[in-house]
Design a protein around this motif. Structure first.
Motif, PDB file in Angstrom:
ATOM      1  N   ARG A 186      -2.669 -30.402  30.841  1.00  0.00           N
ATOM      2  CA  ARG A 186      -2.010 -29.282  31.510  1.00  0.00           C
ATOM      3  C   ARG A 186      -0.809 -29.744  32.324  1.00  0.00           C
ATOM      4  O   ARG A 186       0.247 -29.099  32.314  1.00  0.00           O
ATOM      5  N   ILE A 187      -0.952 -30.874  33.028  1.00  0.00           N
ATOM      6  CA  ILE A 187       0.145 -31.416  33.829  1.00  0.00           C
ATOM      7  C   ILE A 187       1.315 -31.799  32.919  1.00  0.00           C
ATOM      8  O   ILE A 187       2.484 -31.520  33.221  1.00  0.00           O
ATOM      9  N   ILE A 188       1.026 -32.426  31.799  1.00  0.00           N
ATOM     10  CA  ILE A 188       2.085 -32.810  30.860  1.00  0.00           C
ATOM     11  C   ILE A 188       2.784 -31.573  30.309  1.00  0.00           C
ATOM     12  O   ILE A 188       4.014 -31.514  30.242  1.00  0.00           O
TER      13      ILE A 188
ATOM     14  N   VAL B 282       6.762 -30.449  30.687  1.00  0.00           N
ATOM     15  CA  VAL B 282       7.652 -30.101  29.571  1.00  0.00           C
ATOM     16  C   VAL B 282       8.288 -28.734  29.817  1.00  0.00           C
ATOM     17  O   VAL B 282       9.497 -28.548  29.623  1.00  0.00           O
ATOM     18  N   ARG B 283       7.482 -27.779  30.242  1.00  0.00           N
ATOM     19  CA  ARG B 283       8.018 -26.443  30.518  1.00  0.00           C
ATOM     20  C   ARG B 283       9.055 -26.480  31.635  1.00  0.00           C
ATOM     21  O   ARG B 283      10.074 -25.791  31.572  1.00  0.00           O
TER      22      ARG B 283
ATOM     23  N   GLY C 173       7.414 -21.871  40.350  1.00  0.00           N
ATOM     24  CA  GLY C 173       6.068 -21.455  39.934  1.00  0.00           C
ATOM     25  C   GLY C 173       5.332 -22.560  39.194  1.00  0.00           C
ATOM     26  O   GLY C 173       4.135 -22.775  39.404  1.00  0.00           O
ATOM     27  N   ILE C 174       6.052 -23.264  38.345  1.00  0.00           N
ATOM     28  CA  ILE C 174       5.447 -24.367  37.601  1.00  0.00           C
ATOM     29  C   ILE C 174       5.043 -25.478  38.554  1.00  0.00           C
ATOM     30  O   ILE C 174       3.967 -26.068  38.420  1.00  0.00           O
ATOM     31  N   GLU C 175       5.897 -25.756  39.543  1.00  0.00           N
ATOM     32  CA  GLU C 175       5.560 -26.783  40.537  1.00  0.00           C
ATOM     33  C   GLU C 175       4.317 -26.396  41.334  1.00  0.00           C
ATOM     34  O   GLU C 175       3.478 -27.249  41.645  1.00  0.00           O
TER      35      GLU C 175
ATOM     36  N   ALA D 168      16.698 -27.038  32.372  1.00  0.00           N
ATOM     37  CA  ALA D 168      17.867 -27.213  31.497  1.00  0.00           C
ATOM     38  C   ALA D 168      18.586 -25.885  31.275  1.00  0.00           C
ATOM     39  O   ALA D 168      19.800 -25.876  31.063  1.00  0.00           O
ATOM     40  N   ARG D 169      17.849 -24.793  31.335  1.00  0.00           N
ATOM     41  CA  ARG D 169      18.464 -23.470  31.164  1.00  0.00           C
ATOM     42  C   ARG D 169      18.949 -22.895  32.484  1.00  0.00           C
ATOM     43  O   ARG D 169      19.425 -21.762  32.539  1.00  0.00           O
ATOM     44  N   GLY D 170      18.751 -23.641  33.567  1.00  0.00           N
ATOM     45  CA  GLY D 170      19.225 -23.184  34.869  1.00  0.00           C
ATOM     46  C   GLY D 170      18.285 -22.235  35.576  1.00  0.00           C
ATOM     47  O   GLY D 170      18.681 -21.533  36.501  1.00  0.00           O
ATOM     48  N   LYS D 171      17.025 -22.225  35.180  1.00  0.00           N
ATOM     49  CA  LYS D 171      16.054 -21.325  35.793  1.00  0.00           C
ATOM     50  C   LYS D 171      15.205 -22.064  36.815  1.00  0.00           C
ATOM     51  O   LYS D 171      15.096 -23.278  36.806  1.00  0.00           O
TER      52      LYS D 171
END
Length: 66
Positions: free
Chosen positions: A16-18, A22-23, A36-38, A29-32
């Motif tokens: 899940r961490i990996i 990746v997400r 939330g992921i953190e 990279a898309r500037g978003k």
């Protein structure tokens, strides 16, 4: 069960961490925002560490009772 003695994660949490990493890279990279992921990754880390701390305390208590 932890994957190694150095980290508290089990195999599912490691995967899940990996995946979250990746997400995060893709979103960044898309500037978003990746806030939330953190937060998700931090929650997984906290839960894993708490579980391993509880197991370590149980092992210490078991040794002390003998």
């Amino acid at each position: 069960m932890a994957i190694s003695d150095k980290d508290p994660y089990n195999a599912r949490e490691t995967a899940r961490i990996i995946l979250l990493g990746v997400r995060a890279v893709r979103r960044e990279a898309r500037g978003k925002s990746i806030r939330g992921i953190e937060k998700q990754a931090a929650r997984i880390r906290e839960e894993a560490q708490a579980r391993e701390d509880a197991r370590a305390a149980a092992r210490r208590n078991a040794r002390g009772k003998r």
